[in-house]
Write an enzyme that holds these catalytic residues in place. Structure first.
Site, mmCIF file in Angstrom:
data_model
loop_
_atom_site.group_PDB
_atom_site.id
_atom_site.type_symbol
_atom_site.label_atom_id
_atom_site.label_comp_id
_atom_site.label_asym_id
_atom_site.label_seq_id
_atom_site.Cartn_x
_atom_site.Cartn_y
_atom_site.Cartn_z
ATOM 1 N N ASP A 156 6.659 -2.678 -9.866
ATOM 2 C CA ASP A 156 5.954 -3.958 -10.076
ATOM 3 C C ASP A 156 6.686 -4.784 -11.139
ATOM 4 O O ASP A 156 6.949 -5.971 -10.954
ATOM 5 C CB ASP A 156 4.505 -3.725 -10.543
ATOM 6 C CG ASP A 156 3.649 -2.976 -9.527
ATOM 7 O OD1 ASP A 156 3.936 -1.791 -9.262
ATOM 8 O OD2 ASP A 156 2.694 -3.570 -8.993
ATOM 9 N N ASP A 175 3.330 -11.987 -6.094
ATOM 10 C CA ASP A 175 2.839 -10.612 -6.265
ATOM 11 C C ASP A 175 4.049 -9.713 -6.049
ATOM 12 O O ASP A 175 4.517 -9.525 -4.934
ATOM 13 C CB ASP A 175 1.721 -10.283 -5.257
ATOM 14 C CG ASP A 175 0.987 -9.010 -5.680
ATOM 15 O OD1 ASP A 175 1.569 -8.229 -6.464
ATOM 16 O OD2 ASP A 175 -0.151 -8.795 -5.220
ATOM 17 N N ASP A 232 2.578 -6.041 -3.859
ATOM 18 C CA ASP A 232 1.198 -6.167 -3.390
ATOM 19 C C ASP A 232 0.864 -4.875 -2.665
ATOM 20 O O ASP A 232 1.629 -4.421 -1.820
ATOM 21 C CB ASP A 232 1.099 -7.368 -2.444
ATOM 22 C CG ASP A 232 -0.313 -7.541 -1.911
ATOM 23 O OD1 ASP A 232 -1.267 -7.219 -2.637
ATOM 24 O OD2 ASP A 232 -0.452 -8.010 -0.764
ATOM 25 N N HIS A 269 -11.915 -2.142 -1.991
ATOM 26 C CA HIS A 269 -11.460 -3.537 -1.911
ATOM 27 C C HIS A 269 -12.244 -4.389 -0.922
ATOM 28 O O HIS A 269 -12.026 -5.591 -0.844
ATOM 29 C CB HIS A 269 -9.965 -3.600 -1.537
ATOM 30 C CG HIS A 269 -9.072 -3.073 -2.615
ATOM 31 N ND1 HIS A 269 -7.697 -3.091 -2.517
ATOM 32 C CD2 HIS A 269 -9.354 -2.510 -3.816
ATOM 33 C CE1 HIS A 269 -7.174 -2.553 -3.598
ATOM 34 N NE2 HIS A 269 -8.149 -2.191 -4.404
ATOM 35 N N SER A 296 -2.225 -4.094 1.514
ATOM 36 C CA SER A 296 -1.428 -5.292 1.184
ATOM 37 C C SER A 296 -1.467 -6.382 2.237
ATOM 38 O O SER A 296 -2.140 -6.281 3.263
ATOM 39 C CB SER A 296 0.022 -4.902 0.901
ATOM 40 O OG SER A 296 0.767 -4.758 2.098
ATOM 41 N N LYS A 339 -1.047 -6.843 6.354
ATOM 42 C CA LYS A 339 -2.072 -7.154 7.364
ATOM 43 C C LYS A 339 -1.875 -8.568 7.933
ATOM 44 O O LYS A 339 -2.074 -8.792 9.121
ATOM 45 C CB LYS A 339 -3.479 -7.005 6.769
ATOM 46 C CG LYS A 339 -3.825 -5.561 6.420
ATOM 47 C CD LYS A 339 -5.263 -5.400 5.970
ATOM 48 C CE LYS A 339 -5.519 -5.796 4.550
ATOM 49 N NZ LYS A 339 -4.782 -5.038 3.511
ATOM 50 N N ARG A 367 -11.979 -9.262 5.418
ATOM 51 C CA ARG A 367 -12.140 -8.751 4.055
ATOM 52 C C ARG A 367 -13.459 -9.291 3.509
ATOM 53 O O ARG A 367 -13.516 -10.414 3.012
ATOM 54 C CB ARG A 367 -10.951 -9.276 3.244
ATOM 55 C CG ARG A 367 -10.804 -8.759 1.846
ATOM 56 C CD ARG A 367 -9.564 -9.398 1.204
ATOM 57 N NE ARG A 367 -9.204 -8.695 0.008
ATOM 58 C CZ ARG A 367 -8.334 -7.686 -0.034
ATOM 59 N NH1 ARG A 367 -7.714 -7.292 1.057
ATOM 60 N NH2 ARG A 367 -8.078 -7.097 -1.184
#
Ligand code: AMP
Ligand code: MG
Length: 323
Positions: A45, A121, A124, A208, A232, A235, A249
Site C-alpha cells: 500500500d 487507492d 484496493d 463490508h 476490491s 468487481k 453493495r
C-alpha cells in the site's frame, strides 16, 4: 483530451501493478500493520502510493492527489523493519529514492478533494491482497465533481492471470490491455437481460456489506446462481467486461456510520459507465464526488449492465419498506 493524463496515469498504475504483484508473491507475513480503524495496511500500500505519487507529481505538479495512505505509521521507530522493506522494493524501481523522499511522496496523497484532483487507492482490497486473491490499483481524475478518467490495474484478473489494466475516459469508452503488454481492446458490458443467466457479485468481506439482504435481492430478481464474492474494484472490471451483470453493495447494518470512500469507487464507476453500464447508489442517486473524501450524500452502490438496474432499485425499496 486528457491524453497526457491518461498516458502518465497508465504508466504509473502499470508500474505499481508490477510492484504489488512482486510483493504479493514474495510475502512472508511480516509486511503488515494495523491502522487505527483496525484495517490492515501492507508495505505494498505504502510503496504503490509512493510510486504513483512520484509519477503524477512529476507530470502534473499542480494537481492535488487524494490518496488513502499517509506515512505517519512507517515513520515510527517500532516499524523500522516494515519501512526498510518499502525502501528495498521502491529502490528496484527508482534507485534515486531515499527514506525521506519516500515519506514525502506518500504524504503527497494528503491533497484536498476540491476542483480538479486525482483520487488514488494504491491497493484496493488489501484483505484480498493478503489472502493472495483479487486486489486493484485504482486511480481517477475528478474535475468539478465528475470522474473524467478512471484507471484500474487488476494484477490477478484475466490475461492468463498476468492481469489486466482497464481505463475509461468520460465520453471516450472503456478499454483494457493485458498487464504483460499487447494491444488495447474495447470493453463492453454484457447484453444479458434474463436474470436466470446473470451473475451477481459482492464483497468477499462480510463486514463490508449486507450479504443476507443481497442474497434475498438476488433470489427475488430470479438470479439462479449464488452471489460470487471478490475483493476490491475488480468487481467493476468484471461487470464492465461482461463477466457479471450486477454488483451490489448494501451498507452493513453493523456499521451504519460508514461512508464509502471516493477512491474506492471513482475509477471503477467510470469504467462500468463507459463500458455501457449503469452506476448509482442504492436509492438510484448518482454518485456525488463533490462531498470530500467520502460519498457522504450516497448510500451503498449498484453497478449493472443496465438491463435490470431499475428493477434492482425497485426490489431494494420493496425489501426496505418491509423492514
Ligand atoms: P471490497 O472488497 O469491495 O469490500 O472493497 C474494499 C474496500 O471496502 C476497502 O478499500 C475499504 O475502504 C472498504 N470498507 C471498509 N470497511 C467497510 C464497511 N464497513 N463498509 C463498506 N466498505 C468498507
Ligand atoms: Mg480501497
Amino acid at each position: 483530451m486528457l491524453q497526457k493524463e491518461k498516458e502518465a496515469g497508465l504508466r504509473a498504475v502499470g508500474t505499481a501493478m508490477a510492484l504489488a504483484a512482486a510483493i504479493q508473491k514474495e510475502m512472508t507475513g511480516k509486511e503488515t500493520l494495523t491502522k487505527s480503524d483496525r484495517s490492515p495496511v501492507t508495505i505494498a500500500d505504502f510503496a504503490a502510493q509512493a510510486l504513483v505519487c512520484n509519477a503524477l507529481v512529476a507530470a502534473f505538479p499542480g494537481v492535488p492527489i487524494v490518496g488513502e495512505e499517509d506515512s505517519l505509521a512507517i515513520r515510527k521507530p517500532e516499524n523500522r523493519d516494515i519501512f526498510a522493506k518499502i525502501v528495498h522494493y521502491l529502490k528496484k524501481f527508482d534507485p534515486t529514492l531515499d527514506a525521506k523522499r519516500i515519506c514525502d511522496l506518500i504524504d503527497l496523497g494528503g491533497g484536498d478533494p476540491d476542483g480538479m484532483f486525482w483520487a488514488l487507492d494504491p491497493i484496493d482490497g488489501t484483505k484480498g491482497f493478503l489472502r493472495g486473491e483479487q486486489f486493484a490499483i485504482a486511480l481517477a481524475l475528478v474535475r468539478d465533481g465528475r470522474v473524467r478518467l478512471g484507471i484500474l490495474g487488476c494484477p490477478n484478473l484475466g490475461a492468463a492471470a498476468g492481469g489486466n489494466l482497464f481505463w475509461a475516459g468520460e465520453g471516450r469508452g472503456c478499454w483494457k490491455t493485458p498487464a504483460a503488454g499487447g494491444g488495447a481492446e474495447p470493453v463492453r458490458v454484457s447484453g444479458k437481460t434474463d436474470p436466470r443467466q446473470m451473475k451477481f457479485v459482492e464483497s468477499y468481506e462480510s463486514s463490508h456489506s449486507d450479504k443476507d439482504t443481497q442474497l434475498g435481492i438476488s433470489l427475488r430478481l430470479g438470479i439462479s446462481s449464488p452471489p460470487e464474492q471478490m475483493d476490491s474494484q475488480v468487481k467493476y472490471g468484471i461487470v464492465a467486461s461482461g463477466d457479471a451483470e450486477i454488483y451490489l453493495r448494501i451498507p452493513n447494518p453493523a456499521t451504519p456510520d460508514y461512508r464509502e470512500k471516493i477512491w474506492d469507487h471513482a475509477a471503477g464507476s467510470l469504467i462500468v459507465e463507459e463500458a455501457g453500464g449503469k452506476v448509482s447508489d442504492i436509492d438510484g442517486k448518482k454518485l456525488d464526488f463533490t462531498a470530500g473524501k467520502t460519498l457522504r450524500r450516497n448510500r451503498g452502490i449498484l453497478a449493472t449492465n443496465g438491463a435490470l438496474h431499475d428493477r434492482v432499485l425497485e426490489v431494494i425499496a420493496e425489501l426496505a419498506a418491509k423492514k
